[in-house]
Write a protein that holds these residues in place. Structure first.
Motif, mmCIF file in Angstrom:
data_model
loop_
_atom_site.group_PDB
_atom_site.id
_atom_site.type_symbol
_atom_site.label_atom_id
_atom_site.label_comp_id
_atom_site.label_asym_id
_atom_site.label_seq_id
_atom_site.Cartn_x
_atom_site.Cartn_y
_atom_site.Cartn_z
ATOM 1 N N LEU A 1 0.823 -1.213 0.000
ATOM 2 C CA LEU A 1 0.000 0.000 0.000
ATOM 3 C C LEU A 1 0.857 1.262 0.000
ATOM 4 C CD1 LEU A 1 -2.860 -1.198 2.361
ATOM 5 C CD2 LEU A 1 -3.037 -0.713 -0.086
ATOM 6 N N PHE A 2 2.045 1.192 0.598
ATOM 7 C CA PHE A 2 2.973 2.333 0.554
ATOM 8 C C PHE A 2 3.343 2.622 -0.903
ATOM 9 C CE2 PHE A 2 6.813 4.759 0.748
ATOM 10 C CZ PHE A 2 6.739 5.490 1.925
ATOM 11 N N GLN A 3 3.614 1.563 -1.662
ATOM 12 C CA GLN A 3 3.961 1.722 -3.082
ATOM 13 C C GLN A 3 2.854 2.438 -3.849
ATOM 14 O OE1 GLN A 3 5.342 -1.641 -5.392
ATOM 15 N NE2 GLN A 3 6.248 -2.607 -3.591
ATOM 16 N N HIS A 4 1.622 2.174 -3.448
ATOM 17 C CA HIS A 4 0.488 2.781 -4.150
ATOM 18 C C HIS A 4 0.153 4.182 -3.631
ATOM 19 C CE1 HIS A 4 0.081 -1.331 -5.540
ATOM 20 N NE2 HIS A 4 -0.723 -0.891 -6.491
ATOM 21 N N GLY A 5 0.922 4.658 -2.664
ATOM 22 C CA GLY A 5 0.745 6.032 -2.194
ATOM 23 C C GLY A 5 -0.266 6.230 -1.083
ATOM 24 N N ALA A 6 -0.636 5.151 -0.367
ATOM 25 C CA ALA A 6 -1.599 5.292 0.735
ATOM 26 C C ALA A 6 -1.000 6.136 1.856
ATOM 27 C CB ALA A 6 -1.990 3.919 1.269
ATOM 28 N N LEU A 7 -1.776 7.080 2.373
ATOM 29 C CA LEU A 7 -1.338 7.931 3.480
ATOM 30 C C LEU A 7 -1.958 7.441 4.790
ATOM 31 C CD1 LEU A 7 -1.811 11.496 1.885
ATOM 32 C CD2 LEU A 7 0.333 10.224 2.120
ATOM 33 N N ASP A 8 -1.124 7.125 5.751
ATOM 34 C CA ASP A 8 -1.610 6.742 7.079
ATOM 35 C C ASP A 8 -0.552 7.168 8.079
ATOM 36 O OD1 ASP A 8 -2.635 5.709 9.380
ATOM 37 O OD2 ASP A 8 -2.955 3.683 8.629
ATOM 38 N N LEU B 1 -13.686 6.753 8.121
ATOM 39 C CA LEU B 1 -13.938 8.171 7.819
ATOM 40 C C LEU B 1 -12.622 8.948 7.754
ATOM 41 C CD1 LEU B 1 -16.256 10.405 7.652
ATOM 42 C CD2 LEU B 1 -15.742 10.826 10.056
ATOM 43 N N GLY B 2 -11.771 8.751 8.766
ATOM 44 C CA GLY B 2 -10.500 9.473 8.828
ATOM 45 C C GLY B 2 -9.571 9.118 7.682
ATOM 46 N N ALA B 3 -9.501 7.824 7.345
ATOM 47 C CA ALA B 3 -8.603 7.390 6.269
ATOM 48 C C ALA B 3 -9.011 8.004 4.931
ATOM 49 C CB ALA B 3 -8.601 5.863 6.179
ATOM 50 N N ILE B 4 -10.313 8.029 4.670
ATOM 51 C CA ILE B 4 -10.786 8.570 3.387
ATOM 52 C C ILE B 4 -10.666 10.099 3.361
ATOM 53 C CG2 ILE B 4 -12.842 8.870 1.932
ATOM 54 C CD1 ILE B 4 -13.488 5.885 2.695
ATOM 55 N N LEU B 5 -11.029 10.754 4.477
ATOM 56 C CA LEU B 5 -10.922 12.219 4.509
ATOM 57 C C LEU B 5 -9.474 12.709 4.505
ATOM 58 C CD1 LEU B 5 -13.785 13.315 6.955
ATOM 59 C CD2 LEU B 5 -13.757 13.359 4.455
#
Length: 353
Positions: A92-99, A263-267
């Motif tokens: 998911l890091f490779q795909h640019g997911a922000l967490d 909600l937080g992940a999407i926002l």
């Protein structure tokens, strides 16, 4: 050794690896602990221990790796080097997911496992007929206060450095949580006619959960908006959604951590936009924020990360519960549940009559 170091998010800056291990260890421990609230008061202690090992190994570790593992900023010296380094990063890091601090890794991951557990362990005796209010509102509010203080370390510490990013995460954790406690109170006041201390505490936790993935990526105004939404939506999560699902989620793990985490992940994808006061995406080759940012594209990435986390955790949790049930059983006997697990499982009493 004491000389071993781990990368941070700034080139040329490192931290002692022992500290990094302790920090990540705390994340791991609290994630497993979070699950237990969904089926409190009716599960065998041996089942908890066995499930924790299985779920941690096959759900927490892979999800944490998918979202957070990368080679570190020093590897990003050119476009070619960045591409090579990125190929070794988590899926998911490779795909640019922000967490930033665990919306997917901690909250959604744990909440889904908790919900599956609530279904498989079954409802408490008397659920729906007897009151299951907190036995001590005072301790509930003390606990929420301790949680909020600890969460500053959780979110700001995820910057891995004492810098502006940590300060941003700290301030966002302050204002989003306050906004969520306020919005939960307000909606509760309008719907039920009375604002409650339990509502404020629940709202605060909802705000903490929602801002966790976004803490170092959004501006304070974005954090306030996220908090206001989280308080109102998680109030629905522990009332309307809970009734729809029909599971006895004792401490509303899914209603608060699942709903708030999603909600937080999407926002995060929305409010990380520089046009809305966010920090954007950092370009480690140029060592500055990237010139372009697409809210739509990032929201799709965030939603994908949410979906993968939900499915992964649900499948692992389901298999783990079934294995545990096969070997030691999940549920305590009815008479033990009625007497209380403090006494029947542990031989002690929380209060002396």
């Amino acid at each position: 050794t004491p000389d071993s170091v781990a990368a941070t998010f700034s080139k040329g800056v490192v931290i002692t690896e022992y500290i990094y291990v302790a920090f990540q260890g705390a994340f791991a421990a609290i994630t497993v602990a979070l699950i237990l609230g969904a089926f409190a008061e009716r599960i065998k202690f041996s089942a908890v221990l066995l499930f924790s090992v299985l779920w941690f190994t096959f759900s927490y570790l892979p999800v944490a790796h998918m979202v957070w593992y990368w080679a570190g900023p020093d590897a990003y010296v050119s476009a070619e080097a960045a591409e090579a380094a990125n190929a070794t990063a988590g899926f998911l890091f490779q795909h640019g997911a922000l967490d930033f601090a665990g919306g997917t890794v901690v909250h959604i991951n744990a909440a889904v496992a908790g919900l599956v557990g609530a279904f498989l362990v079954g409802k408490r005796i008397g659920f729906g007929r007897e009151s299951f209010a907190p036995h001590s509102l005072t301790l509930t509010i003390v606990g929420a206060a301790l949680l909020w203080v600890g969460w500053f370390g959780f979110n700001a510490g995820s910057a891995l450095e004492a810098n502006g990013s940590a300060a941003l995460a700290f301030v966002n954790t302050w204002v989003a949580t306050a906004a969520a406690a306020f919005s939960w109170l307000l909606v509760e006041w309008l719907v039920k006619g009375k604002p409650s201390g339990l509502g404020a505490a629940s709202g605060a936790v909802a705000g903490l959960v929602a801002i966790t993935p976004a803490a170092g990526f959004v501006g304070p105004v974005g954090a306030i908006v996220m908090g206001l939404l989280a308080g109102a939506i998680c109030l629905w999560g522990v009332n309307g959604l809970k009734r729809m699902l029909g599971a006895d989620d004792s401490l509303d793990v899914f209603g608060v951590h699942g709903v708030g985490g999603i909600l937080g992940a999407i926002l995060t994808g929305v409010f990380a936009a520089p046009s809305l006061g966010g920090t954007g995406i950092w370009d480690y080759v140029a060592n500055k924020a990237a010139d372009t940012y697409s809210i739509a594209d990032q929201v799709i990435v965030q939603a994908t990360a949410v979906g993968i986390t939900v499915v992964w955790s649900a499948v692992v949790a389901f298999i783990a519960y079934k294995l545990v049930d096969m070997f030691v059983g999940l549920r305590v006997a009815e008479d033990e549940e009625r007497e209380g697990l403090d006494i029947t499982s542990h031989g002690e009493s929380a209060y002396h009559q």
